[in-house]
Structures are given as structure tokens and as C-alpha cells.
Design a protein around this motif. Sequence first.
Motif, PDB file in Angstrom:
ATOM      1  N   LEU A  49     151.596  39.743 -10.555  1.00 51.30           N
ATOM      2  CA  LEU A  49     151.685  40.884  -9.462  1.00 51.30           C
ATOM      3  C   LEU A  49     150.350  40.747  -8.297  1.00 51.30           C
ATOM      4  O   LEU A  49     150.227  41.545  -7.307  1.00 51.30           O
ATOM      5  N   GLY A  50     149.556  39.872  -8.801  1.00 47.55           N
ATOM      6  CA  GLY A  50     148.266  39.973  -7.906  1.00 47.55           C
ATOM      7  C   GLY A  50     147.278  40.870  -8.173  1.00 47.55           C
ATOM      8  O   GLY A  50     146.269  40.839  -7.404  1.00 47.55           O
ATOM      9  N   ALA A  51     147.271  41.587  -9.440  1.00 50.01           N
ATOM     10  CA  ALA A  51     146.364  42.530  -9.836  1.00 50.01           C
ATOM     11  C   ALA A  51     145.418  41.823 -10.890  1.00 50.01           C
ATOM     12  O   ALA A  51     145.614  42.431 -12.036  1.00 50.01           O
ATOM     13  N   GLU A  52     144.651  41.005 -10.381  1.00 46.38           N
ATOM     14  CA  GLU A  52     143.969  40.026 -11.549  1.00 46.38           C
ATOM     15  C   GLU A  52     142.790  41.006 -12.023  1.00 46.38           C
ATOM     16  O   GLU A  52     142.419  40.928 -13.250  1.00 46.38           O
ATOM     17  N   GLU A 135     138.297  44.765  -4.353  1.00 44.92           N
ATOM     18  CA  GLU A 135     137.682  45.703  -3.205  1.00 44.92           C
ATOM     19  C   GLU A 135     138.749  46.793  -2.998  1.00 44.92           C
ATOM     20  O   GLU A 135     138.171  47.805  -2.739  1.00 44.92           O
ATOM     21  N   ALA A 136     139.904  46.538  -2.831  1.00 38.06           N
ATOM     22  CA  ALA A 136     140.904  47.392  -2.268  1.00 38.06           C
ATOM     23  C   ALA A 136     140.876  48.654  -3.320  1.00 38.06           C
ATOM     24  O   ALA A 136     140.988  49.713  -2.992  1.00 38.06           O
ATOM     25  N   LEU A 137     140.955  48.068  -4.598  1.00 36.07           N
ATOM     26  CA  LEU A 137     141.061  49.235  -5.723  1.00 36.07           C
ATOM     27  C   LEU A 137     139.828  50.029  -5.670  1.00 36.07           C
ATOM     28  O   LEU A 137     139.737  51.364  -5.833  1.00 36.07           O
ATOM     29  N   GLY A 138     138.452  49.379  -5.618  1.00 37.49           N
ATOM     30  CA  GLY A 138     137.297  50.338  -5.488  1.00 37.49           C
ATOM     31  C   GLY A 138     137.419  50.999  -4.512  1.00 37.49           C
ATOM     32  O   GLY A 138     136.947  52.411  -4.383  1.00 37.49           O
TER      33      GLY A 138
END
Length: 202
Positions: A49-52, A135-138
Motif C-alpha cells: 500500500l506504500g505505507a513502509e 513525513e505525511a504521517l508525522g
Amino acid sequence: MTVAALAFYLFAFVTIASGFMVIAARNPVHSVLFLILAFFNAAGLFVLLGAEFLAMILVIVYVGAVAVLFLFVVMMLDINFVELRQGFLQYLPIGGAIGIILLIELLLVLAGWVIEPATIAAARAPTVAGLSNTEALGNIIYTDYVYLFQAAGMVLLVAMIGAIVLTHRQREGVRKQRISEQVNRPIEDAVAIRKVEPGQGA
């Protein structure tokens, strides 16, 4: 069918099978090992899913700490599983009724579940161009949900302290330092003045 689709179906099948074996295995050690296998395959799904970042967190935190801790606890407990299985049949009707009620409730919730168009649009473009997943999650956690993130940390801290307090055992014969008793003791007990004559030892 592409390689990504094949990997998705493989990871999904192994995850579901491992989750089923967690509750179906008779040996609790085998259940924990199947749980670790389920975590690894769920991490593979996150990578697809691209959520490494979430995949690495799942492997490091859950597999490296939680699942291994479960395994150690299960192996250290002296549980007689023969006695636990003796009264299984008498509780089976009650457990089956509760399971059916929960299944009906889940079906009612899923039947009325509607996905908003904004959520679908966000899922199609989960990250901003030039911004990594981490970065987006942070940015989301430490801006929009910073108070909820801190509250979750406090809940985990209270849970950890509660587990330590519940499992702490008072053992007899162990000498411990008690600061309050040391500070409050009288000077006569702490200091002894002796007059030593010349030529004599203390």
C-alpha cells in the motif's frame, strides 16, 4: 494478473490463515508463533500500500516486542491446559450465543457503513507530491491529532504502571533502602561519639 496482485493475495491469504490458527491452535506457543506470522504478512500488505513506515513499526514493535513478550509469558506460566479444557463444553452454548450476537451486530454495522467520496479521493492520492509517507504521517499526527496522540501515550503509560503494580511481589528477607526512615532517624542512632585513649584502637 500483475506481481503486485499476486503478492497481495498471497499476503492476505497467509494473514487470514494465521489469524485463524491463532485461535484454533491447541498449543499457546504455536498460537503466538502464528501471531508473529500474521504480523509479518500484514507488514507485507502495508508495503504494497506504500505505507513502509507502518510496516516497519509493525515488525519492530509488535513482532520484536509484543509478540516475543507474549511468547515468553506463555512459556514461563505454569498452566495446566488439561484442567482448562475440562469445563469447555459446559460454556460452549453461552459462548456460541455471544458469538452469534456479536456477528449480528457486526453485520448491522457493516450494512450501514457508507464511505464518503472525500475519503475515496484521499485514498487515491494518500500523499502529497514530493512528500514521503513518513513525513505525511508525522505531519498529520503532530498537527491535527497531537492531543489524541499524547492521550494515547498517557493511556499506555498508565497501563504499564498498572501492570508493574499488579505484578509486583513483596518478598521477605530482601533489604531495601527507605529514605524516609534514614532522614527521620534521631542523631543518637546515626552518630556515636567515642573517646579513644592514646595507644588504643577504635
